[in-house]
Design a protein around this motif. Structure first.
Motif, PDB file in Angstrom:
ATOM      1  N   ILE A 136      28.096  25.653   3.072  1.00 35.84           N
ATOM      2  CA  ILE A 136      26.935  25.220   2.291  1.00 35.84           C
ATOM      3  C   ILE A 136      26.532  26.350   1.344  1.00 35.84           C
ATOM      4  CG2 ILE A 136      26.106  23.583   4.024  1.00 35.84           C
ATOM      5  CD1 ILE A 136      24.137  25.683   4.978  1.00 35.84           C
ATOM      6  N   ASN A 137      25.855  25.974   0.263  1.00 38.74           N
ATOM      7  CA  ASN A 137      25.378  26.915  -0.767  1.00 38.74           C
ATOM      8  C   ASN A 137      26.521  27.762  -1.341  1.00 38.74           C
ATOM      9  OD1 ASN A 137      22.733  26.009  -0.333  1.00 38.74           O
ATOM     10  ND2 ASN A 137      22.385  27.547   1.259  1.00 38.74           N
ATOM     11  N   GLU A 138      27.644  27.118  -1.615  1.00 42.41           N
ATOM     12  CA  GLU A 138      28.775  27.851  -2.197  1.00 42.41           C
ATOM     13  C   GLU A 138      28.490  28.307  -3.626  1.00 42.41           C
ATOM     14  OE1 GLU A 138      32.842  26.198  -0.881  1.00 42.41           O
ATOM     15  OE2 GLU A 138      31.519  24.455  -0.884  1.00 42.41           O
ATOM     16  N   PRO A 168      28.482  35.099  -5.300  1.00 40.89           N
ATOM     17  CA  PRO A 168      29.039  35.735  -6.505  1.00 40.89           C
ATOM     18  C   PRO A 168      30.562  35.701  -6.536  1.00 40.89           C
ATOM     19  CG  PRO A 168      27.554  37.225  -5.320  1.00 40.89           C
ATOM     20  CD  PRO A 168      27.688  36.009  -4.501  1.00 40.89           C
ATOM     21  N   ALA A 169      31.208  35.816  -5.363  1.00 44.31           N
ATOM     22  CA  ALA A 169      32.666  35.821  -5.335  1.00 44.31           C
ATOM     23  C   ALA A 169      33.233  34.447  -5.684  1.00 44.31           C
ATOM     24  CB  ALA A 169      33.150  36.262  -3.959  1.00 44.31           C
ATOM     25  N   GLY A 193      35.682  32.683  -9.230  1.00 48.49           N
ATOM     26  CA  GLY A 193      36.992  32.083  -8.968  1.00 48.49           C
ATOM     27  C   GLY A 193      37.531  32.326  -7.588  1.00 48.49           C
ATOM     28  N   GLY A 194      36.752  32.925  -6.704  1.00 45.96           N
ATOM     29  CA  GLY A 194      37.212  33.146  -5.343  1.00 45.96           C
ATOM     30  C   GLY A 194      37.184  31.859  -4.531  1.00 45.96           C
ATOM     31  N   PHE A 195      37.696  31.920  -3.330  1.00 41.76           N
ATOM     32  CA  PHE A 195      37.731  30.755  -2.454  1.00 41.76           C
ATOM     33  C   PHE A 195      37.416  31.191  -1.031  1.00 41.76           C
ATOM     34  CE2 PHE A 195      41.956  32.539  -2.641  1.00 41.76           C
ATOM     35  CZ  PHE A 195      42.391  32.542  -1.324  1.00 41.76           C
ATOM     36  N   GLY A 253      25.348  34.677  -1.115  1.00 44.28           N
ATOM     37  CA  GLY A 253      25.468  36.131  -1.086  1.00 44.28           C
ATOM     38  C   GLY A 253      26.798  36.653  -0.614  1.00 44.28           C
ATOM     39  N   LEU A 254      27.773  35.779  -0.318  1.00 44.36           N
ATOM     40  CA  LEU A 254      29.080  36.256   0.128  1.00 44.36           C
ATOM     41  C   LEU A 254      29.819  36.936  -1.026  1.00 44.36           C
ATOM     42  CD1 LEU A 254      30.543  33.442   2.423  1.00 44.36           C
ATOM     43  CD2 LEU A 254      29.639  35.664   3.084  1.00 44.36           C
ATOM     44  N   ARG A 255      30.415  38.082  -0.714  1.00 46.06           N
ATOM     45  CA  ARG A 255      31.207  38.802  -1.711  1.00 46.06           C
ATOM     46  C   ARG A 255      32.672  38.796  -1.296  1.00 46.06           C
ATOM     47  NH1 ARG A 255      27.949  41.378  -5.239  1.00 46.06           N
ATOM     48  NH2 ARG A 255      25.750  41.595  -4.637  1.00 46.06           N
TER      49      ARG A 255
END
Length: 338
Positions: free
Chosen positions: A287-289, A293-294, A298-300, A328-330
């Motif tokens: 959720i909240n993808e 920022p990553a 273009g990250g996955f 907030g995942l990097r």
């Protein structure tokens, strides 16, 4: 007269080779299906010509009605409530189960002498009116009265589930999530299996309004239209009697779902008894993808484990999934469950 036998023998050998090979059978079936399609197209063309002779106003009105029905189609729980209200034999769960996100399922007992074995199960699946999927109800339930234990032979019941009951839930929750949900299973006798218990009278009423028969008078060169007998009246007359369940609202988890390799329809389905002390596999859903920022760059997200085994307290709502917070995942961050 020349002998025709030497000419017929190569043709017979060629036909046998076609029937013996998989590609040959596929070629013949394709030719037969094309012929049927041409015939059905000719019937549709003939019906369109007759309706054109009768006038196109009725067709325009029916198209407008169909568009209005498509716009007003309910979805989700409203659709289920409408189906239960229109079907007098629909299963209505008590509020204590419905509030816990538990949905109903219907199954029938299998006759041990007539519906066991490969041929009998194949016959159950190929029924044109009411296809039934074979399976077994097994597992232990120490909270039941009297308690049920898996080592007892009486804990295993051979059941058969209507195909459209399974397909309805698969379309709603997908294959993997279908086997991670808890259902209230109601089991009836084998002789109570009838397609009339699963039909919606509301749909029959809508079908009866659109059934029109045309009569062509060759002498007077006229075409008249008349409505056929109401399908609602016919189904009400053929409606089966009330049935008494053998087992009612047994909490189960679908397991061992086998799908046809080509048609992807249900081939076999078993049920495991569920109780609050038994873990259940709940799917993980990010959720909240859009706030990561990553992922914006273009990250996955690589899901190592797609399911987590959990214990749900008695009386608590069973969630459909567990959300994985992605805000907030990097890059190269790892999310672990506590």
């Amino acid at each position: 007269r020349p002998c025709l036998l030497p000419l017929l023998l190569p043709l017979l050998l060629l036909l046998l080779l076609l029937l013996s090979s998989w590609k040959g059978r596929r070629f013949i079936l394709r030719r037969v299906s094309c012929t049927r399609f041409r015939r059905s197209a000719m019937r549709v063309d003939f019906a369109a010509r007759i309706s054109f002779l009768c006038g196109g106003d009725e067709e325009e009105e029916e198209e407008v009605e169909e568009e209005e029905e498509e716009e007003e189609e309910p979805s989700g729980d409203d659709e289920d409530d409408a189906a239960n209200a229109s079907n007098p034999h629909g299963i209505i769960l008590p509020p204590s189960l419905a509030s816990r996100n538990i949905r109903p399922l219907v199954a029938y007992l299998r006759e041990p002498s007539r519906e066991e074995g490969s041929r009998s199960c194949r016959r159950l699946r190929s029924d044109p009116l009411l296809p039934l999927i074979p399976g077994i109800l097994h597992g232990s339930d120490p909270t039941a009265s009297p308690p049920i234990y898996s080592h007892e032979p009486s804990s295993k019941l051979s059941v058969k589930t209507p195909w459209f009951e399974i397909q309805r839930e698969i379309d709603r929750h997908h294959y993997d999530h279908f086997t991670s949900r808890v259902y209230a299973l109601t089991v009836f006798r084998a002789e109570d299996a009838h397609v009339g218990y699963h039909k919606s009278l509301q749909n029959a009423a809508q079908r009866s309004e659109k059934q029109i028969a045309y009569h062509v008078d060759q002498d007077a060169m006229t075409v008249t239209s008349a409505r056929t007998p109401s399908a609602l009246d016919v189904e009400m007359a053929n409606l089966p009697k009330e049935r008494t369940p053998l087992l009612e609202n047994v909490l189960v988890i679908p397991s061992d779902l086998q799908l046809h390799p080509v048609a992807h329809s249900a081939f076999c389905l078993n049920y495991r008894r569920y109780h609050p002390t038994k873990p259940i596999r709940l799917p993980l859903r990010p959720i909240n993808e859009e706030e990561s920022p990553a992922i914006k760059r273009g990250g996955f997200l690589l899901m190592v484990n797609k399911f987590v085994e959990c214990l749900v307290e008695e009386g608590a709502v069973i969630p459909e999934f567990i959300g994985v917070e992605c805000a907030g995942l990097r890059a190269k961050d790892v999310v672990r469950g506590e």
